[in-house]
Motif scaffolding. Sequence first.
Motif, mmCIF file in Angstrom:
data_model
loop_
_atom_site.group_PDB
_atom_site.id
_atom_site.type_symbol
_atom_site.label_atom_id
_atom_site.label_comp_id
_atom_site.label_asym_id
_atom_site.label_seq_id
_atom_site.Cartn_x
_atom_site.Cartn_y
_atom_site.Cartn_z
ATOM 1 N N ARG A 115 -5.993 -2.728 -8.742
ATOM 2 C CA ARG A 115 -4.489 -2.236 -8.808
ATOM 3 C C ARG A 115 -4.166 -1.852 -7.277
ATOM 4 N NH1 ARG A 115 -5.177 2.795 -12.159
ATOM 5 N NH2 ARG A 115 -7.515 1.514 -12.913
ATOM 6 N N ALA A 116 -5.070 -2.119 -6.156
ATOM 7 C CA ALA A 116 -4.547 -2.102 -4.817
ATOM 8 C C ALA A 116 -4.525 -3.840 -4.272
ATOM 9 C CB ALA A 116 -5.708 -1.513 -3.936
ATOM 10 N N LYS A 117 -3.535 -4.410 -4.498
ATOM 11 C CA LYS A 117 -3.452 -5.559 -4.155
ATOM 12 C C LYS A 117 -3.507 -6.173 -2.598
ATOM 13 C CE LYS A 117 -0.046 -9.625 -4.870
ATOM 14 N NZ LYS A 117 0.591 -9.745 -3.462
ATOM 15 N N LYS A 118 -3.426 -5.450 -1.809
ATOM 16 C CA LYS A 118 -3.386 -5.865 -0.419
ATOM 17 C C LYS A 118 -5.052 -5.762 -0.188
ATOM 18 C CE LYS A 118 0.500 -5.400 2.156
ATOM 19 N NZ LYS A 118 1.577 -4.511 2.894
ATOM 20 N N GLN A 119 -5.552 -4.626 -0.515
ATOM 21 C CA GLN A 119 -7.086 -4.516 -0.422
ATOM 22 C C GLN A 119 -7.893 -5.422 -1.042
ATOM 23 O OE1 GLN A 119 -8.271 -0.544 -0.677
ATOM 24 N NE2 GLN A 119 -6.213 0.363 -0.503
ATOM 25 N N LEU A 120 -7.369 -6.023 -2.302
ATOM 26 C CA LEU A 120 -8.172 -6.958 -3.168
ATOM 27 C C LEU A 120 -8.209 -8.041 -2.472
ATOM 28 C CD1 LEU A 120 -9.582 -7.303 -5.696
ATOM 29 C CD2 LEU A 120 -7.424 -7.988 -6.670
ATOM 30 N N GLU A 121 -7.122 -8.486 -1.979
ATOM 31 C CA GLU A 121 -6.961 -9.709 -1.140
ATOM 32 C C GLU A 121 -7.980 -9.850 -0.022
ATOM 33 O OE1 GLU A 121 -2.253 -10.883 -1.885
ATOM 34 O OE2 GLU A 121 -2.904 -10.669 0.110
#
Length: 762
Positions: free
Chosen positions: A137-143
């Motif tokens: 759910r934390a898109k930037k961190q996931l990327e």
Amino acid sequence: MFADLILPVPLQGLFTYAVPDGMTVQAGVRVLVSFGRSKTYLGIVARVHSVKPEGYEVKPILQVMDAAPIVNEAQLKLWLWIADYYMSPIGDVYKAAMPAGLKSEDGYRPKTETYIRLTKQYRNTTALHIALNVLSRAKKQLEAFTEYLALSHWDQVEEDGNAETQMKNDIVEVTREELMNSSQASAETIKQLEKRQMLECYEVEVGRLNHDGEYRPQLIQPLTAPQQDAYNSILMSMMKKPVTLLHGVTGSGKTEIYIHLIQRALERKEQVLYLLPEIALTVQMMQRLQRVFGHRLGIYHSKYSDAERVEIWQKQLSQNPYDVILGARSAVFLPFQHLGLVIVDEEHETSYKQQDPAPRYHARNVAIMMAQLNAQFNTKVLLGTATPSLESYHNAKTGKYGLVELKERYQGIEMPEIQVVDVADLQHRKMMAGPFSPLLLTRMREALEQGEQVILFQNRRGFAPVVECHQCGWVPTCQHCDVSLTYHRQLNQLTCHYCGYTYHVPTECPCCGSTDLRTRGYGTEKIEEQVREVFPEARVARMDLDTTRTRNAYERIISDFSAGRTHILIGTQMISKGLDFDRVSVVGILNADTMLSYPDFRAYEHAFMMMSQVAGRAGRKKKRGLVILQTKQKDLPLIHQVVRNDYTGLYKNLIAERQVFHYPPYYRLVYVFLKHRYDHTVHTAAEEMGTRLRHWFGGRVLGPDKPAVAKVKSQNIRKLVIKLELGIDMKKVREYLLMEQQQMLTDKRYSSLIIYYDVDPL
Ligand code: ADP
Ligand code: ZN
Ligand code: ZN
């Protein structure tokens, strides 16, 4: 006794100090002296003598730092030659030549870099799955996290294998900067991952020397018949001429020939200096040479830490120096004990010339001089390239240098096919997809489908070279320089490529208040973004000044592309240089016109070289490569010369032009630059300088003019051009120039005026 010293100050000449009784000094040792009212410097003794200087009180040397010289006689001579020829203070040469750790009393401070890694609890595949879930759910961190896994090769760790052992073998270290570059993540995003205790930062002292590895001459590949012929011709030529030019097409095996020549030198107990124009190239070459020469090879360039450079310098002075040094420009300053051969690879490259600061030397020419100064070892120079500089080719054609040509590629691989795409026509018919022609996109797609790689060349970094108000045409410019700003998307800021100053991106136009600000043109960053959109499944890497600030970053981009881990490489002229990749079947030159429109007499020469070099990256093994050359000037003779790889055609055109218009190699150029805070001051000063110089040189002096970029770093600039016929007494010329400069600078009005020369400018 007295000693003449080289001090690290930008003043002409040597400084004489007294040698106190009981102190022994010799040329090449460092000494501590006081200078002016309160400064102390480490100087280098240039010579010792007994002539007492007149007219001032001579200060004593305070301390001797070395028992034996750390700069040898040939080096000292070379420094003096550079200072003289390039008209730069010897102190500037000293500063450029030596690693900082040898110039200061406290030695060197190790430099560290921040690396990033998984925290211990996440170093197994189960934990990684959990982490990925948590981050969903934390898109930037996931990327950013996923990108880390890819860069470190954690994404390739097998499910049930022993992760710890695998990790030891396969996991690559990643610097924080690299991660930020390739994931486009902000520092904040990475901090959040640290807070979650998934990633952690650690500091590492920048690379230590550990080029061990065995010396394995048995791995040297036998030469093919044409290569052997070239090799023999080079040796023949070297018996007659100090300098030989090897003109061999891309992929002809020049490097294999160098390896044989190096091996021959080692057998004769000679040292070799192998120069490359750009650090990016040393990475690949290092791997090729290290395989064979192992611990006998040392690497030296400015991205190495000071500690390492000091170490190499000292090793070169020791009983056990490296036999082969592979390095960029600054490696010409290293001490050698029995230099037998200097190889200047990609000799045409303009990055061999140092632009700023002084000394503005050309490493190829310095290398040639270096060989002369090592004459007792009969040092030979080999210049190698697929596209010789006009000067070198001219020297070869007129017999000053030997010339050896190698016209076929290794294993008869064909030269790439170059297809010209008429961008003007396509734009007219609205068929360009942004920077891409339909043909380029089709060929790229086919290549990717077949598991082949693509290189895209765009000679502009940043996102967009211009931001513009759509209403009134306002363009943001630098406050300190006379240039428009480049938009960098990832950093979301405007940057001046001349002074490095950064600005916020305005939300509205300061002239008309409109919020309709748009970007115009394409930099590598924007190309990258569009490529990712069009080919979402491909892995894309970008190589330009912004993505290669650390040494690791270079190495990774190149090694990932070589190994096929990335599929499309986008880059500036950095990628055009001598890199050897196996699977590149398509090269796209996105916009040839930017190279052709430079207001410089060398624009065509440079455009030809850049395009031929980048084209040469296509189709190295197995298969003929394809180059798509996009231009709005398809009928230009130069474009046809590139397509036919017609270097001699180009040479004939250009050399005739140079003769008619009084340019090198028929004339020598010296540019005189004047800089001052105030435009009117620099204007008057330049006019006066012009008059003074005309007094000596008459019509040979042109200008003063405003250069294309007439203000940099708040300094207004004027330029005079001096064209000197060959055979003129350069010693006298330099004398007059320095004399006039000094006279100008004694004028109170010009107290903060800067005057400097660029000799043999590029
Ligand atoms: P250049 O420096 O002229 O561009 P390279 O030396 O890089 O050419 O050679 C191009 C490719 O061909 C390299 O991958 C190199 O390993 C291979 N190659 C060239 N000559 C030989 C040889 N004699 N034996 C084996 N491989 C060779
Ligand atoms: Zn506006
Ligand atoms: Zn600026």
